[in-house]
Design a protein around this motif. Sequence first.
Motif, PDB file in Angstrom:
ATOM      1  N   ALA A  88       0.814  -1.215   0.000  1.00  0.00           N
ATOM      2  CA  ALA A  88       0.000   0.000   0.000  1.00  0.00           C
ATOM      3  C   ALA A  88       0.846   1.262   0.000  1.00  0.00           C
ATOM      4  CB  ALA A  88      -0.932  -0.005   1.211  1.00  0.00           C
ATOM      5  N   ALA A  89       1.996   1.229   0.673  1.00  0.00           N
ATOM      6  CA  ALA A  89       2.879   2.398   0.699  1.00  0.00           C
ATOM      7  C   ALA A  89       3.385   2.728  -0.695  1.00  0.00           C
ATOM      8  CB  ALA A  89       4.048   2.148   1.643  1.00  0.00           C
ATOM      9  N   LEU A  90       3.784   1.706  -1.439  1.00  0.00           N
ATOM     10  CA  LEU A  90       4.254   1.908  -2.809  1.00  0.00           C
ATOM     11  C   LEU A  90       3.147   2.479  -3.682  1.00  0.00           C
ATOM     12  CD1 LEU A  90       6.244   1.554  -5.181  1.00  0.00           C
ATOM     13  CD2 LEU A  90       5.490  -0.836  -5.324  1.00  0.00           C
ATOM     14  N   TYR A  91       1.940   1.934  -3.565  1.00  0.00           N
ATOM     15  CA  TYR A  91       0.837   2.380  -4.411  1.00  0.00           C
ATOM     16  C   TYR A  91       0.445   3.821  -4.083  1.00  0.00           C
ATOM     17  CZ  TYR A  91       0.625  -2.722  -4.483  1.00  0.00           C
ATOM     18  OH  TYR A  91       0.945  -4.057  -4.548  1.00  0.00           O
ATOM     19  N   THR A  92       0.456   4.154  -2.792  1.00  0.00           N
ATOM     20  CA  THR A  92       0.149   5.531  -2.388  1.00  0.00           C
ATOM     21  C   THR A  92       1.202   6.494  -2.923  1.00  0.00           C
ATOM     22  OG1 THR A  92      -0.880   4.692  -0.362  1.00  0.00           O
ATOM     23  CG2 THR A  92      -0.288   7.024  -0.405  1.00  0.00           C
ATOM     24  N   HIS A  93       2.458   6.085  -2.840  1.00  0.00           N
ATOM     25  CA  HIS A  93       3.553   6.929  -3.322  1.00  0.00           C
ATOM     26  C   HIS A  93       3.441   7.159  -4.821  1.00  0.00           C
ATOM     27  CE1 HIS A  93       7.444   8.814  -3.013  1.00  0.00           C
ATOM     28  NE2 HIS A  93       7.999   7.976  -3.881  1.00  0.00           N
ATOM     29  N   ARG A  94       3.137   6.099  -5.562  1.00  0.00           N
ATOM     30  CA  ARG A  94       2.991   6.217  -7.015  1.00  0.00           C
ATOM     31  C   ARG A  94       1.818   7.107  -7.395  1.00  0.00           C
ATOM     32  NH1 ARG A  94       6.887   3.859 -10.616  1.00  0.00           N
ATOM     33  NH2 ARG A  94       7.832   2.089  -9.540  1.00  0.00           N
ATOM     34  N   ALA A  95       0.712   6.986  -6.675  1.00  0.00           N
ATOM     35  CA  ALA A  95      -0.519   7.677  -7.066  1.00  0.00           C
ATOM     36  C   ALA A  95      -0.514   9.156  -6.683  1.00  0.00           C
ATOM     37  CB  ALA A  95      -1.727   6.982  -6.436  1.00  0.00           C
ATOM     38  N   PHE A  96      -0.053   9.485  -5.483  1.00  0.00           N
ATOM     39  CA  PHE A  96      -0.248  10.834  -4.964  1.00  0.00           C
ATOM     40  C   PHE A  96       1.041  11.645  -4.839  1.00  0.00           C
ATOM     41  CE2 PHE A  96      -3.554   8.032  -3.144  1.00  0.00           C
ATOM     42  CZ  PHE A  96      -4.647   8.567  -3.804  1.00  0.00           C
ATOM     43  N   LYS A  97       2.201  10.973  -4.842  1.00  0.00           N
ATOM     44  CA  LYS A  97       3.496  11.664  -4.788  1.00  0.00           C
ATOM     45  C   LYS A  97       3.611  12.585  -3.574  1.00  0.00           C
ATOM     46  CE  LYS A  97       4.906  10.078  -8.871  1.00  0.00           C
ATOM     47  NZ  LYS A  97       3.729   9.332  -9.306  1.00  0.00           N
ATOM     48  N   ILE A  98       2.931  12.228  -2.483  1.00  0.00           N
ATOM     49  CA  ILE A  98       3.008  13.003  -1.246  1.00  0.00           C
ATOM     50  C   ILE A  98       3.728  12.136  -0.217  1.00  0.00           C
ATOM     51  CG2 ILE A  98       1.724  14.198   0.568  1.00  0.00           C
ATOM     52  CD1 ILE A  98      -0.595  14.483  -1.426  1.00  0.00           C
ATOM     53  N   GLN A  99       4.959  12.461   0.088  1.00  0.00           N
ATOM     54  CA  GLN A  99       5.761  11.588   0.935  1.00  0.00           C
ATOM     55  C   GLN A  99       5.172  11.412   2.333  1.00  0.00           C
ATOM     56  OE1 GLN A  99       9.913  12.558   1.040  1.00  0.00           O
ATOM     57  NE2 GLN A  99      10.286  11.638  -0.959  1.00  0.00           N
TER      58      GLN A  99
END
Length: 457
Positions: A88-99
């Motif tokens: 989920a961390a990877l997918y969130t990072h890819r989708a929203f680019k908000i660290q």
Amino acid sequence: MVDQPKSIIVEPGEQAQPELKRVIGPGLLLLFVVGDIIGTGVYALTGTVAGKVGGALWLPFLIAFLVAFLTAFSYLELVGKYPRAAGAALYTHRAFKIQFLTFMVAFAVMSSGITSAASAAQAFGNTYLRKLMGDSLTIPTVWIAVGFILLLAAVNFRGVAESLWANVVLTMIELSGLLIVIVIGFYAITQGQGEPGRLLEIDTANQTPFIAVTSATALAFFAMVGFEDSVNMAEECREPVRIFPKAMLIGMGVAATIYVLVALTSSLLLPANELSAAKSDALLRVVSVGAPDFPLWVFALIGLLAVINSALINMLMASRLVYGMANERIIPRAFGTVHPFRRTPWVSILFTSLIAVGLVASVDITLLGGTTSLLLLLVFTVVNVAVLVLRKDPVAHKHFRAPTIVPVIGAVTCAFLASPLSGRPAREYGIAAILLAIGVVLWGVNQLVFKSSVSDD
């Protein structure tokens, strides 16, 4: 072009890390999914769920499965596009680019895994082991739980192949325990025991039928989670894009079928108030009523092994998630260090194990089952949105694609079960707020570490 894992990029002054060993085939993955779902949840929560909903115990488990099944489609699409650890961390990072959002999602998932393992560790020492050994067990529960976590760390460090083969054995044992409940129930019913009318009873003493069902579902959802852990093992799977869809969906179907049958058996043989009073011993009580001559120590031993399996898989997941976060440069690179001989992420294993030891030594875990469910439902809401956002980021290889309506419904249902509208107790939000506040503090510390490493370079 397919994105290459950052873990294989060697930057100036950085030593290349060996890749994780790809040892997981479709059979091992299927058993991993089933073993991760079935475990502490159904063995420990059946009585508590019955106390919330009444005799219609099967209904919350069925609804929880349907909600989880919708979210599983989103995970399958995303792991097909990005077959790497971090989930989920990877997918969130890819989708929203908000660290910051990425870090908090990862922190919530990691916390849920570690907390589940810590809960299992306490159940190991306080419930099942004490039932087996009785008064002869004089060691304090906390020391048993700490020793249990350290043993899991050693198995985890030894290697994923050894860990997963241990999971195979333990999964078969815990499945046998639930099959014992189902067979005993079927036999008892054929002998004239059981009350079918209880299967439609919903507790409306102090609540509406809707709240009774939704609040029980919000808790029962904790017993259905675990399928999402498997995506953190993607870098250790052979052909993950091909084997994940079938393994995950079949595994969830097997787990849901067993859950519903166990719930039906439990309600037929015992009224809801007796199941609720038994709490974590509810299934033991069902066995004793359905088959008075059955040696209960055998079932207690199976329950003991079930919580061992749940804890092992959760610690595997948490350590691999930390490893994946390090490779994505969300946390310091040191957490992605792989042992040169065992080829396991030993720093992340040490880190997650120390947190688990701290939890079992100092925190009351009894309320964290519902809080873990709350945090994961929030994460699942984000993942269901992320899969829609990432449709604008195509990849060159073929992968599973979920129908658009599925993640939309998944996001809405997960958000609802995480909200106060579902009847979730207010104190769970308080615990979740404390955990997330700790995450915010860790984020600030992490930023300072990054700045320090940049200045040193």
